[in-house]
Motif scaffolding. Sequence first.
Motif, mmCIF file in Angstrom:
data_model
loop_
_atom_site.group_PDB
_atom_site.id
_atom_site.type_symbol
_atom_site.label_atom_id
_atom_site.label_comp_id
_atom_site.label_asym_id
_atom_site.label_seq_id
_atom_site.Cartn_x
_atom_site.Cartn_y
_atom_site.Cartn_z
ATOM 1 N N PHE A 109 0.643 -1.405 -0.068
ATOM 2 C CA PHE A 109 0.006 0.075 0.154
ATOM 3 C C PHE A 109 0.895 1.207 -0.047
ATOM 4 O O PHE A 109 0.471 2.077 -0.827
ATOM 5 C CB PHE A 109 -0.918 -0.183 1.238
ATOM 6 N N THR A 110 1.838 1.306 0.995
ATOM 7 C CA THR A 110 2.749 2.328 0.963
ATOM 8 C C THR A 110 3.294 2.613 -0.586
ATOM 9 O O THR A 110 3.800 3.882 -1.142
ATOM 10 C CB THR A 110 3.818 2.280 1.992
ATOM 11 N N THR A 111 3.959 1.459 -1.098
ATOM 12 C CA THR A 111 4.566 1.753 -2.733
ATOM 13 C C THR A 111 3.448 2.246 -3.487
ATOM 14 O O THR A 111 3.812 3.123 -4.395
ATOM 15 C CB THR A 111 5.112 0.330 -2.972
ATOM 16 N N MET A 112 2.306 1.930 -3.521
ATOM 17 C CA MET A 112 1.300 2.214 -4.518
ATOM 18 C C MET A 112 1.139 3.778 -3.837
ATOM 19 O O MET A 112 0.949 4.643 -5.014
ATOM 20 C CB MET A 112 -0.208 1.501 -4.394
ATOM 21 N N ARG A 113 0.777 4.178 -2.879
ATOM 22 C CA ARG A 113 0.519 5.540 -2.535
ATOM 23 C C ARG A 113 1.835 6.681 -2.963
ATOM 24 O O ARG A 113 1.711 7.353 -3.723
ATOM 25 C CB ARG A 113 0.335 5.764 -1.219
ATOM 26 N N LEU A 114 3.081 6.044 -2.758
ATOM 27 C CA LEU A 114 4.194 6.872 -3.035
ATOM 28 C C LEU A 114 4.156 6.752 -4.696
ATOM 29 O O LEU A 114 4.825 7.887 -5.161
ATOM 30 C CB LEU A 114 5.380 6.251 -2.604
ATOM 31 N N GLY A 115 3.918 5.622 -5.315
ATOM 32 C CA GLY A 115 3.799 5.866 -6.800
ATOM 33 C C GLY A 115 3.011 6.674 -7.283
ATOM 34 O O GLY A 115 3.254 7.608 -8.285
ATOM 35 N N THR A 116 1.773 6.837 -6.794
ATOM 36 C CA THR A 116 0.938 7.819 -7.167
ATOM 37 C C THR A 116 1.237 9.236 -6.997
ATOM 38 O O THR A 116 1.125 10.144 -7.803
ATOM 39 C CB THR A 116 -0.556 7.745 -6.731
ATOM 40 N N LEU A 117 1.670 9.406 -5.747
ATOM 41 C CA LEU A 117 2.590 10.769 -5.286
ATOM 42 C C LEU A 117 3.601 11.158 -6.241
ATOM 43 O O LEU A 117 3.708 12.456 -6.596
ATOM 44 C CB LEU A 117 2.985 10.546 -3.840
ATOM 45 N N GLN A 118 4.409 10.189 -6.743
ATOM 46 C CA GLN A 118 5.509 10.513 -7.456
ATOM 47 C C GLN A 118 4.845 10.847 -8.961
ATOM 48 O O GLN A 118 5.468 11.868 -9.843
ATOM 49 C CB GLN A 118 6.404 9.299 -8.035
ATOM 50 N N GLY A 174 -2.263 9.445 3.269
ATOM 51 C CA GLY A 174 -1.375 8.288 3.188
ATOM 52 C C GLY A 174 -0.864 7.985 4.637
ATOM 53 O O GLY A 174 -0.700 6.852 5.006
ATOM 54 N N ARG A 175 -0.341 9.287 5.038
ATOM 55 C CA ARG A 175 0.563 8.794 6.589
ATOM 56 C C ARG A 175 -0.737 8.154 7.479
ATOM 57 O O ARG A 175 -0.151 7.179 8.250
ATOM 58 C CB ARG A 175 1.129 10.192 7.027
ATOM 59 N N SER A 176 -1.739 8.782 7.379
ATOM 60 C CA SER A 176 -2.669 8.460 8.421
ATOM 61 C C SER A 176 -3.289 6.957 8.293
ATOM 62 O O SER A 176 -3.440 6.179 9.082
ATOM 63 C CB SER A 176 -4.227 9.321 8.494
ATOM 64 N N LEU A 177 -3.270 6.707 6.831
ATOM 65 C CA LEU A 177 -3.793 5.312 6.629
ATOM 66 C C LEU A 177 -2.879 4.360 6.775
ATOM 67 O O LEU A 177 -2.947 3.080 7.454
ATOM 68 C CB LEU A 177 -4.078 5.391 5.003
ATOM 69 N N VAL A 178 -1.444 4.830 6.251
ATOM 70 C CA VAL A 178 -0.260 3.658 6.662
ATOM 71 C C VAL A 178 -0.165 3.598 8.168
ATOM 72 O O VAL A 178 -0.057 2.220 8.775
ATOM 73 C CB VAL A 178 0.987 4.408 6.132
#
Length: 314
Positions: free
Chosen positions: A38-47, A196-200
């Motif tokens: 999940f963290t990787t997916m969120r970071l990918g969208t942010l990127q 993302g921070r809250s969800l992670v």
Amino acid sequence: MMNELTDKLDLTKNMRIGARMGTGFGLIIVFLAVVAIFTTMRLGTLQEVIDEVVEVRFPKTEEANEVIDEINLIARNLPLIYILDEGERDGELAHIDTAHRTIEERFAAFEADTSSREGQEVLSRARNNYHEYYQMVNTYLNLATDEELSGAQNMLLNTIRPAQNELIAAVAAMVEHETREMTSGGNFAQEMVFGGRSLVLSLSVGAILLGILAAFIITRSISRPLTRIGQGLHDAAMNEMDTVVQRSAANAEESAAAAEELSAMAHQMTDFVAELMTLVEGKKARDRQAAVQHQLTVERRKQENNQDPKELLS
């Protein structure tokens, strides 16, 4: 209540200790993998959002600003056309021609990266204004080069300047549009960071709690058979050998090796107690026999000596 819940959730009753421990570690790894994915997916969208702002939105803003710069360059050079002589005039015309080509290139680059409806509308309005402006400039240049100075000056002041202002306003609308898009992208990225921070954090806490629950259930499923084995050893010490053997057989699936060892120990202790009881009974029999033999000896002496038995015993 907690015991009932853990009994319902305990899916490891028929699993061996090694399998239970492997299941526990596997669950923890799954939880960590979920958080990592999940963290990787969120970071990918942010990127992707950041790349769009840096590689698309900001360059388009620069392209629109370059169009404004080239329009200003043309505006500065136009009055010189009818002031300078023919030799110097050619250089200014070359500058104006280069500015027109640069404007066309920037419009083309802007159009290639524009997909939104609002972006296409502001671009279309700016290009239409530019085409009108371009035709007016060409007409003015023809008048100026033909030395029709009065008509050129009149066109420069009354026609070209208003068209130029409208063109700059249309291009400025392009800049404003891209600025809004960059701001929107930045806000979206910021929301993604906070969300993302809250969800992670929530997923991590949930994974920790599930890991603790799984560890509790697995530990409980391992400790309970070991507790029963310890009780079995206590029963063996209390001479409850039959109970020990039965419990060992009942726990064979959960702790096969320990149950077999306990059963063998129970049989050994049974044999030992039996031998001990035999020795005790033999000693008691010998003591009784010795007492009877002593009594017979006393009676015999009494008969032989005709004396008081109390004296003989003394």
